[in-house]
Each structure stands twice: as C-alpha cells, then as structure tokens.
Design an enzyme around this catalytic site. Structure first.
Site, PDB file in Angstrom:
ATOM      1  N   CYS A 492       0.864  -1.190   0.000  1.00 15.34           N
ATOM      2  CA  CYS A 492       0.000   0.000   0.000  1.00 15.34           C
ATOM      3  C   CYS A 492       0.892   1.228   0.000  1.00 15.34           C
ATOM      4  CB  CYS A 492      -0.937  -0.025   1.214  1.00 15.34           C
ATOM      5  SG  CYS A 492      -0.183   0.574   2.751  1.00 15.34           S
ATOM      6  N   CYS A 496       5.895   1.168   4.083  1.00 18.78           N
ATOM      7  CA  CYS A 496       6.729   0.530   5.106  1.00 18.78           C
ATOM      8  C   CYS A 496       7.958  -0.133   4.475  1.00 18.78           C
ATOM      9  CB  CYS A 496       5.919  -0.505   5.880  1.00 18.78           C
ATOM     10  SG  CYS A 496       4.588   0.206   6.866  1.00 18.78           S
TER      11      CYS A 496
END
Length: 589
Positions: A492, A496
C-alpha cells in the site's frame, strides 16, 4: 506553545484522533476493561487506536476473513506487536525468549524482522496479549511507543566495522529513544500491574518550548499530530534510509571519535494514491550540532512539530508538510529558539551505499561480524530452510550480540576469532548462509502486506520471492547476473517497505496490480517518479525487460540503474517532491 502567526493552521475541525487522544486519560482509555471482554477478540471504540501507543495494531487473518464471514463468525482478530529496540541490538538470551514466545503463543509461529530495525510478533490472540508484555518485560524489553502519534523506534546504522564510532552512536540512539518516550504510567499499569519501566522515570525536559503538561511535558496531552521517526546515520552507509525519517542525526567522526551530528529534518515516504496534496520528500539539512546537544535538539524538533503540525488533516500531518507550510527557515528558527543555540554549518560527509554487507567482516576491535540475509525478514522453519531453528541454535552458542538491520537482516556481532568457524558451521547447517543467493535478491525488500496487514491493497512479502526469480532470469539473460537494482515492493502507499527510495519501486494498487516507480539512486538520496499506474505483474515484467536490456547495452562503466534511468530520460529526476513528484510530463512515453 509558540504563537508565531506563520505557524497557525487555518480554522478547521480537529481530526477525531485528537478527540480520542485528549479523552484517553494519557493513553489508559478503557484498555484494561476491554481485555476482559470475551465477546470479541478485538478492541472496542477508541481502544482500537489507543493500543497503538502501546506498540500494537489490531489485525485479522484476511486469508480466512470471507470464510469466517460466511460462517457468521467474527474475523480472526489478533494483534501485531512491535518491540522497541533502539539501534536494533538484542542479546542472545533475549532472542531465545522471543523465540519461545513466538513458537508457543502466536498464530504463525514466526519472528518478523522489520524495516524499523526491530522484530514483530504476528497473530497474538487477546488472552495472550498481557502475558506477552510481561514476557517482554522479564527479558528487559517493551513495546512502548512503537506505533501511534509518537516518536517511534530510533534507528542507528548497523556499522560492524568502526566499533568505537558505532558504540557511541548506538548509545545516543538509546538516549534519544528514552528521552522522547511518553511519561504516562499507562503501559506499566495496564500490562505490568504497575511495575516501573523506564518511561515512568524520565528526567524533566531540557529545553524551552516543552509543554507545561505535568504528565507529558514533551509530548503533551494529545501527543504528536502524527507518527514521528528518528534515525542516526554513520556515513558512508545509509542503511537506515535517512530520507524516510522526520529527524536524522548524521554522525560526524574525527580520529574515530564522535564529535557531533549534522541534523536533517522532514523526510518521509507515505503518500495517498492520486492525492496530490501528499508526497514523499527528502529531509532538509539544518546544520551541525556538537554531540552534547543531541537531546536538546531532538526535543526542540519534536515539540515544534507537536505545536505546529496539522491536527485537522492526518494525511498532511507529518513533519515534511509542516516544513512545506511554514517554510524550512521558519521551522529551523523556531527549533533554534527552543534548543537555545543556533546550528553551525554542516560538516562534509558522503553517503555512497545502503545495503547490508552479507557475510563476514572484521571490525577494528578484531572481532568478526556475520551478516545473515533473511528474505523479507521472516524467520520461520521452512521445509528446506529451518531458519528460525538456526537462529535459536546460534543464540545458544553466541557470546556477543545480535544486530537487527533496517534492511530486515540480522548481524551475528562480536564473534571472537576462535568462535568464528563454529558460528559459520551452525549458520550453514540451517541455511542461514546460502551462497546461491543473488545480488538482486539481497538488494530487494518488501513489507508484510497480506494476510495480516489491514491496509494492504496487494501482495508484497508473499509476492517478492517469485518476482525476484523472474527478475534474476532477466538479469542473467542480459549478462547482469552479478549486478543488482535496489528494488522494493509495498502492499500500500504507506511505504513501510520504502519503495519510494528505491531505484525501482512497486506500490500495491489492487490485487495483482501495482504502480511502478523508477529513478531513485544507490545512495538513497533521490525519490523515484511514477512511471506507470495500476499495471499487472506481466506488464511490469515487460517494462523491466526493456529497461534491463537497455541498461546492459547503454550503461556507462559501473553506472547504477537509477542513474541510468535518469540519464537516458526514462524519467526526469524528482528535484523537489513538494512541487514535481506528481508531474506526469516528466515521464517518457
């Protein structure tokens, strides 16, 4: 709080997160009572968000969500817990303890090394949550402030060679982490039945500009507007990706001793698909500080962001958006006012590489250090690779420590020369050393995504290994098998996996579809640009084949792929992401 009119936000309703933080009674909420609610495996109301300040995210197994829904069952709710581990150093005894908990008390049995230089437990059911925190406490660990609107786990370059410089930098990473922790006793009272932890014993804040809140003098009653990330970098290695962090201290050494830091502020990578008000950006250089001023500076930057950050729009609440709104010079001046001194001119340094040096290196102290490649950071026993058992066996014999890296690998650090052969024997026995791993695989990285991350739009960790198999074939086809491209995948746009500092980055858009970015560099100082949006994996591979073929034929001597992509015009470089990150006219057709 400073009343500088340049820092004032336009009148707008506060986000609901501001309400819940203000009403939480300094992060207590109703968490303790919620633990006794056996009707649900999750947390109710505000507690769903508040547990993040205690280092946890509520998740569910998305692979079985539809099946459970059809059976009229609640999703298989559990938590992911992220440990606070400044600088990534953990002892063998602590490792054995976390291995035991992961094996006996998690749904998946794995230990997941993260890009924040720590480890995560995935799949902890509600009845095991409090015992988990008590288990960590007995090991001398905690998960305070590893999530939520707070300063997160502090990174530090895992430099195994310059041992004296690394030792000093690591000690400052620990001190920064402790200094910026929440002071509330909520963590100790809820999880440890009131037993003291470091966060309840901190000294008063150092600088002017700290909140007058008696409980939280640095963070304030409603904490920070959004998450805040801090890193210490030891050049020339940029293994912590400094431009992914709100606050960075670049170590400046003289004669092997740490004399101070250059301070860079306002890096960050998260975006929102299609939302041009969001952008990644590189951190801005504020200047040099002597080593004894580190805590004062860190506090001044944090409290300025606390008071000036956007508390209405969480998508524009990170430090880089505050810098954009008020101006870098204005923000810097306020930091200088709060810390009580001006920044000196930055000292010269160079960042030349990012990846971990897989294999053995010898430090200046004569000790050996073995960096083990752990694909995607997932330590689990696979049929042909019993990695988790191997780490357990190493922990039983190793006399030094382990260093978790920001690239999801682990360093067996401080190996005495007489122990080196035995460490290697055990590592090879359990396939923790594998001579067949390609350079491309070593320099590729993914976030967790499915099945546990609730934000995932596409596969990432489970996708990467097979995808790299195909990229490896392309590299070999064009005579580049010994080369690599820094390639990263995130499920997404929260990033991260730090795809927006890669030479080639894939960001999930939907199941089997990704946005393709290109044009970052090896040093990690340039943001890549969107090349194609919402394309299939097959379409990605067609494009990569064309690029790799050109790179093999047209590259200058030793030219890295990201630099090649810019030079030949595949995309134009992102110079100021706040201005030109979304500029589609700078992409070749």
């Amino acid at each position: 709080m400073n009343s500088d009119p340049r820092a004032r936000m336009p009148d707008a309703p506060l986000s609901d997160n501001e309400r819940l933080k203000g009403e939480s009674n300094y992060l207590y909420g109703e968490i303790a009572a919620d633990l006794d609610d056996g009707i649900t495996g999750g947390f109710n109301g505000d507690d769903f968000q508040l547990i993040r300040f205690h280092g946890m995210y509520e998740q569910d197994d998305r692979d079985v969500r539809a099946q459970r829904q059809a059976a009229k069952l609640e999703p298989l709710k559990n938590v992911m817990m992220r440990c606070r581990l400044p600088g990534g150093i953990i002892t063998p005894k602590q490792w054995l303890g976390i291995d035991e908990f992961a094996t006996a008390h998690t749904l998946y049995g794995s230990i997941r090394l993260t890009t924040r230089q720590t480890f995560q437990f995935h799949g902890v059911l509600k009845h095991d949550i409090k015992p988990m925190h008590q288990w960590l406490h007995q090991l001398g660990l905690d998960s305070i402030a590893t999530a939520g609107d707070i300063n997160r786990n502090v990174l530090c370059t895992s430099n195994p060679v310059e041992s004296s410089l690394h030792r000093e930098a690591y000690e400052w990473a620990c001190r920064i982490s402790e200094h910026l922790l929440p002071r509330t006793h909520a963590y100790a009272d809820i999880w440890l039945d009131g037993e003291k932890v470091l966060s309840s014993e901190q000294a008063a804040p150092l600088s002017e500009g700290a909140s007058d809140d008696a409980v939280e003098p640095i963070n304030g009653k409603t904490y920070l507007p959004r998450k805040f990330k801090t890193a210490l970098v030891i050049p020339p290695l940029n293994d912590v990706d400094l431009h992914a962090n709100d606050l960075n201290f670049v170590a400046i050494g003289e004669a092997g001793q740490l004399v101070g830091f250059n301070v860079l502020v306002g890096g960050g990578l998260s975006i929102d698909h299609g939302n041009e008000r969001t952008f990644p950006n590189t951190a801005k250089d504020f200047g040099f500080i002597p080593v004894e001023q580190v805590l004062r500076c860190a506090e001044a930057v944090v409290t300025t962001q606390r008071d000036w950050g956007n508390r209405s729009d969480r998508k524009n609440a990170r430090t880089r958006y505050t810098l954009q709104r008020v101006g870098v010079d204005v923000f810097k001046e306020e930091v200088e006012r709060r810390q009580g001194f001006k920044f000196a001119a930055s000292r010269a340094y160079e960042l030349s590489e990012r990846g971990d040096h897989i294999g053995w290196v010898r430090g200046e102290d004569g000790c050996w250090h073995l960096t083990l490649f752990v694909e995607n950071g997932r330590l689990l026993d696979y049929p042909d690779r019993p990695l988790k058992t191997g780490m357990r066996e190493l922990a039983r014999i190793h006399k030094g420590d382990f260093r978790l890296t920001a690239n999801q690998n682990v360093i067996v650090a401080g190996v005495q020369p007489e122990d080196k052969d035995e460490i290697e024997r055990v590592a090879r026995k359990f396939r923790l050393i594998d001579d067949g791993i390609t350079e491309q695989r070593k320099n590729s990285m993914a976030c967790v995504a499915f099945p546990t991350c609730p934000l995932a739009m596409a596969e990432s960790e489970r996708f990467l290994s097979g995808f790299i198999d195909q990229v490896d074939m392309l590299m070999a086809q064009y005579g580049l098998a010994q080369e690599h491209i820094i390639l990263r995948v995130t499920g997404c746009p929260n990033n991260c996996g730090r795809a927006l500092l890669a030479e080639i980055g894939l960001i999930g858009k939907a199941i089997g579809r990704y946005n393709l970015y290109v044009g970052g560099n090896r040093a990690g100082t340039r943001i890549p640009r969107l090349f194609r949006e919402n394309i299939t994996v097959d379409e990605v591979l067609v494009i990569l084949q064309q690029w790799i073929a050109r790179w093999a034929q047209e590259r200058n001597s030793a030219e890295a792929f990201g630099d090649f992509a810019i030079r030949v015009g595949i995309v134009k470089p992102v110079l100021d992401a706040a201005v030109d990150f979304w500029d589609a006219d700078k992409v070749s057709v």
